[in-house]
Design a protein around this motif. Sequence first.
Motif, PDB file in Angstrom:
ATOM      1  N   VAL A 178      26.660 -41.641  49.406  1.00  0.00           N
ATOM      2  CA  VAL A 178      28.429 -41.533  50.531  1.00  0.00           C
ATOM      3  C   VAL A 178      29.003 -40.957  49.267  1.00  0.00           C
ATOM      4  CG1 VAL A 178      29.926 -42.543  51.648  1.00  0.00           C
ATOM      5  CG2 VAL A 178      27.582 -43.190  52.493  1.00  0.00           C
ATOM      6  N   VAL A 179      30.191 -40.036  49.232  1.00  0.00           N
ATOM      7  CA  VAL A 179      30.784 -39.886  48.685  1.00  0.00           C
ATOM      8  C   VAL A 179      32.299 -40.328  48.949  1.00  0.00           C
ATOM      9  CG1 VAL A 179      32.329 -38.557  46.805  1.00  0.00           C
ATOM     10  CG2 VAL A 179      29.537 -38.252  46.966  1.00  0.00           C
ATOM     11  N   ASP A 180      32.824 -40.855  49.097  1.00  0.00           N
ATOM     12  CA  ASP A 180      33.982 -40.904  49.095  1.00  0.00           C
ATOM     13  C   ASP A 180      34.971 -40.281  48.894  1.00  0.00           C
ATOM     14  OD1 ASP A 180      33.396 -43.907  50.536  1.00  0.00           O
ATOM     15  OD2 ASP A 180      33.916 -44.570  49.045  1.00  0.00           O
ATOM     16  N   GLY A 181      35.574 -39.671  47.875  1.00  0.00           N
ATOM     17  CA  GLY A 181      36.115 -38.532  47.461  1.00  0.00           C
ATOM     18  C   GLY A 181      35.652 -37.257  47.404  1.00  0.00           C
ATOM     19  N   SER A 182      35.217 -37.036  46.658  1.00  0.00           N
ATOM     20  CA  SER A 182      35.246 -35.599  46.479  1.00  0.00           C
ATOM     21  C   SER A 182      33.539 -34.570  45.741  1.00  0.00           C
ATOM     22  CB  SER A 182      36.257 -34.332  45.500  1.00  0.00           C
ATOM     23  OG  SER A 182      35.705 -32.973  46.179  1.00  0.00           O
ATOM     24  N   LEU A 183      32.940 -34.794  46.392  1.00  0.00           N
ATOM     25  CA  LEU A 183      31.534 -33.413  45.864  1.00  0.00           C
ATOM     26  C   LEU A 183      31.671 -32.241  45.274  1.00  0.00           C
ATOM     27  CD1 LEU A 183      28.107 -33.844  46.318  1.00  0.00           C
ATOM     28  CD2 LEU A 183      28.719 -32.759  47.999  1.00  0.00           C
ATOM     29  N   PHE A 184      31.333 -31.421  44.230  1.00  0.00           N
ATOM     30  CA  PHE A 184      31.574 -30.559  43.881  1.00  0.00           C
ATOM     31  C   PHE A 184      29.726 -30.394  43.166  1.00  0.00           C
ATOM     32  CE2 PHE A 184      30.674 -27.769  40.333  1.00  0.00           C
ATOM     33  CZ  PHE A 184      31.757 -26.528  41.449  1.00  0.00           C
ATOM     34  N   GLY A 185      28.974 -30.048  43.916  1.00  0.00           N
ATOM     35  CA  GLY A 185      27.428 -29.748  43.520  1.00  0.00           C
ATOM     36  C   GLY A 185      26.452 -29.536  44.777  1.00  0.00           C
ATOM     37  N   ASN A 208      24.241 -37.705  54.934  1.00  0.00           N
ATOM     38  CA  ASN A 208      25.008 -37.353  53.781  1.00  0.00           C
ATOM     39  C   ASN A 208      26.556 -37.333  54.529  1.00  0.00           C
ATOM     40  OD1 ASN A 208      23.058 -37.060  51.883  1.00  0.00           O
ATOM     41  ND2 ASN A 208      22.954 -34.757  52.572  1.00  0.00           N
ATOM     42  N   ASN A 209      27.102 -37.758  53.396  1.00  0.00           N
ATOM     43  CA  ASN A 209      28.678 -38.310  53.924  1.00  0.00           C
ATOM     44  C   ASN A 209      29.642 -38.110  53.070  1.00  0.00           C
ATOM     45  OD1 ASN A 209      30.593 -38.819  55.913  1.00  0.00           O
ATOM     46  ND2 ASN A 209      30.734 -41.268  55.149  1.00  0.00           N
ATOM     47  N   VAL A 210      31.089 -36.975  52.809  1.00  0.00           N
ATOM     48  CA  VAL A 210      31.958 -37.241  51.574  1.00  0.00           C
ATOM     49  C   VAL A 210      32.690 -36.888  52.655  1.00  0.00           C
ATOM     50  CG1 VAL A 210      30.183 -35.936  50.624  1.00  0.00           C
ATOM     51  CG2 VAL A 210      31.776 -34.524  52.333  1.00  0.00           C
ATOM     52  N   GLY A 211      34.321 -37.138  51.320  1.00  0.00           N
ATOM     53  CA  GLY A 211      35.553 -36.881  51.981  1.00  0.00           C
ATOM     54  C   GLY A 211      35.959 -35.769  52.097  1.00  0.00           C
ATOM     55  N   SER A 212      35.165 -34.419  50.906  1.00  0.00           N
ATOM     56  CA  SER A 212      36.136 -33.245  50.582  1.00  0.00           C
ATOM     57  C   SER A 212      35.377 -32.890  50.282  1.00  0.00           C
ATOM     58  CB  SER A 212      37.006 -33.410  50.456  1.00  0.00           C
ATOM     59  OG  SER A 212      37.668 -33.671  49.057  1.00  0.00           O
ATOM     60  N   ALA A 213      34.425 -31.092  49.889  1.00  0.00           N
ATOM     61  CA  ALA A 213      33.722 -30.842  49.466  1.00  0.00           C
ATOM     62  C   ALA A 213      34.064 -29.114  49.185  1.00  0.00           C
ATOM     63  CB  ALA A 213      32.406 -30.661  50.236  1.00  0.00           C
ATOM     64  N   ASN A 214      33.621 -28.921  46.957  1.00  0.00           N
ATOM     65  CA  ASN A 214      34.371 -27.879  46.987  1.00  0.00           C
ATOM     66  C   ASN A 214      33.332 -27.263  45.784  1.00  0.00           C
ATOM     67  OD1 ASN A 214      36.091 -25.404  45.579  1.00  0.00           O
ATOM     68  ND2 ASN A 214      37.738 -26.341  45.197  1.00  0.00           N
ATOM     69  N   GLY A 215      33.164 -25.988  46.420  1.00  0.00           N
ATOM     70  CA  GLY A 215      31.998 -25.386  45.514  1.00  0.00           C
ATOM     71  C   GLY A 215      30.089 -26.309  46.329  1.00  0.00           C
ATOM     72  N   ASP A 239      38.102 -30.591  54.297  1.00  0.00           N
ATOM     73  CA  ASP A 239      37.705 -29.351  54.112  1.00  0.00           C
ATOM     74  C   ASP A 239      36.224 -29.329  53.304  1.00  0.00           C
ATOM     75  OD1 ASP A 239      39.981 -28.862  55.357  1.00  0.00           O
ATOM     76  OD2 ASP A 239      40.793 -27.970  54.048  1.00  0.00           O
ATOM     77  N   PHE A 240      35.589 -28.325  54.189  1.00  0.00           N
ATOM     78  CA  PHE A 240      34.695 -28.309  53.375  1.00  0.00           C
ATOM     79  C   PHE A 240      33.926 -26.662  52.867  1.00  0.00           C
ATOM     80  CE2 PHE A 240      29.687 -27.456  51.898  1.00  0.00           C
ATOM     81  CZ  PHE A 240      29.605 -28.999  51.520  1.00  0.00           C
ATOM     82  N   TYR A 241      34.227 -26.345  51.317  1.00  0.00           N
ATOM     83  CA  TYR A 241      34.052 -25.252  50.831  1.00  0.00           C
ATOM     84  C   TYR A 241      32.348 -25.337  50.640  1.00  0.00           C
ATOM     85  CZ  TYR A 241      38.997 -24.473  50.404  1.00  0.00           C
ATOM     86  OH  TYR A 241      39.959 -24.455  50.484  1.00  0.00           O
ATOM     87  N   GLY A 242      31.462 -24.509  51.239  1.00  0.00           N
ATOM     88  CA  GLY A 242      30.034 -24.934  50.173  1.00  0.00           C
ATOM     89  C   GLY A 242      29.309 -24.198  51.847  1.00  0.00           C
ATOM     90  N   PHE A 243      27.741 -25.001  51.740  1.00  0.00           N
ATOM     91  CA  PHE A 243      26.859 -24.900  53.519  1.00  0.00           C
ATOM     92  C   PHE A 243      26.225 -26.220  53.201  1.00  0.00           C
ATOM     93  CE2 PHE A 243      24.375 -24.607  49.631  1.00  0.00           C
ATOM     94  CZ  PHE A 243      23.650 -25.634  49.848  1.00  0.00           C
ATOM     95  N   GLN A 244      26.084 -26.328  54.861  1.00  0.00           N
ATOM     96  CA  GLN A 244      26.078 -27.711  54.881  1.00  0.00           C
ATOM     97  C   GLN A 244      24.728 -27.344  56.057  1.00  0.00           C
ATOM     98  OE1 GLN A 244      28.834 -28.589  57.970  1.00  0.00           O
ATOM     99  NE2 GLN A 244      29.445 -31.038  56.823  1.00  0.00           N
ATOM    100  N   VAL A 245      23.291 -28.249  55.656  1.00  0.00           N
ATOM    101  CA  VAL A 245      21.887 -27.644  56.820  1.00  0.00           C
ATOM    102  C   VAL A 245      21.181 -29.299  56.636  1.00  0.00           C
ATOM    103  CG1 VAL A 245      19.787 -26.477  56.446  1.00  0.00           C
ATOM    104  CG2 VAL A 245      21.540 -25.756  55.103  1.00  0.00           C
ATOM    105  N   ALA A 246      20.942 -29.222  58.071  1.00  0.00           N
ATOM    106  CA  ALA A 246      20.356 -30.290  58.570  1.00  0.00           C
ATOM    107  C   ALA A 246      20.045 -30.610  59.827  1.00  0.00           C
ATOM    108  CB  ALA A 246      21.714 -31.462  59.069  1.00  0.00           C
ATOM    109  N   GLY A 247      18.799 -31.256  59.394  1.00  0.00           N
ATOM    110  CA  GLY A 247      17.933 -30.908  60.728  1.00  0.00           C
ATOM    111  C   GLY A 247      18.554 -31.346  62.747  1.00  0.00           C
ATOM    112  N   ILE A 248      19.407 -31.900  62.682  1.00  0.00           N
ATOM    113  CA  ILE A 248      20.146 -32.347  63.988  1.00  0.00           C
ATOM    114  C   ILE A 248      21.014 -31.783  64.324  1.00  0.00           C
ATOM    115  CG2 ILE A 248      21.039 -34.214  65.441  1.00  0.00           C
ATOM    116  CD1 ILE A 248      18.063 -35.733  64.911  1.00  0.00           C
TER     117      ILE A 248
END
Length: 197
Positions: free
Chosen positions: A76-83, A91-98, A112-121
């Motif tokens: 869990v990332v309450d704020g921003s994920l980069f990576g 997986n849980n994020v507030g926002s994601a950039n790159g 907003d999510f900048y990038g890709f999401q891949v999940a089984g479900i």
Amino acid sequence: MKSNNKKNIIAIAVLCATTCAICETQQPQVFPIGIGITDQAEFPVAEADIMGGRLCLVYGRHANVAGLDIGVIGCVVDGSLFGLQTSVLLNNVGSANGAGQIAGIANNCYEDFYGFQVAGIANNTQGCVHGGQIASFNMAKELKGTQIAVFNKAEKAVGIQIGVINWATEMKGIQLGVLNIIENSQCPYLPLINANF
């Protein structure tokens, strides 16, 4: 004598108020690594930022993460994920950039999510996906890119939806699937292919 005591008390009060104000405006601490069993048993504390890598042996939570984020149960990332964020379950994020999210079960983003999401479900983004989603079920408030799943849904979409059922309220792009729905278009329901520009 009394005058000096009053001056000392005033000086101490001003010093305390200044120190508190400085503490409140300080930036959160940044650490190169984070490790933990749960969000209650982790280093550094959940309010800290990680720039480098984090390993969540069961479940971890931090303010912002830049780098590699690996979890067994979830990250869990309450704020921003980069990576890259990856876990066996969630997986849980507030926002994601790159960023990229890879999960065995589900990925979730609140903004907003900048990038890709891949999940089984399932992948769910409550803001705009700028990039792509691949899962059994993809949902986004807004899509600027590609969704590939059994069921894809976006309120506003610019790009491509590929799946068994594709659903958009408004779309500029192409849908490929068994049932394609673009609610606000001249042909709202079409099999195999639907498009609106």
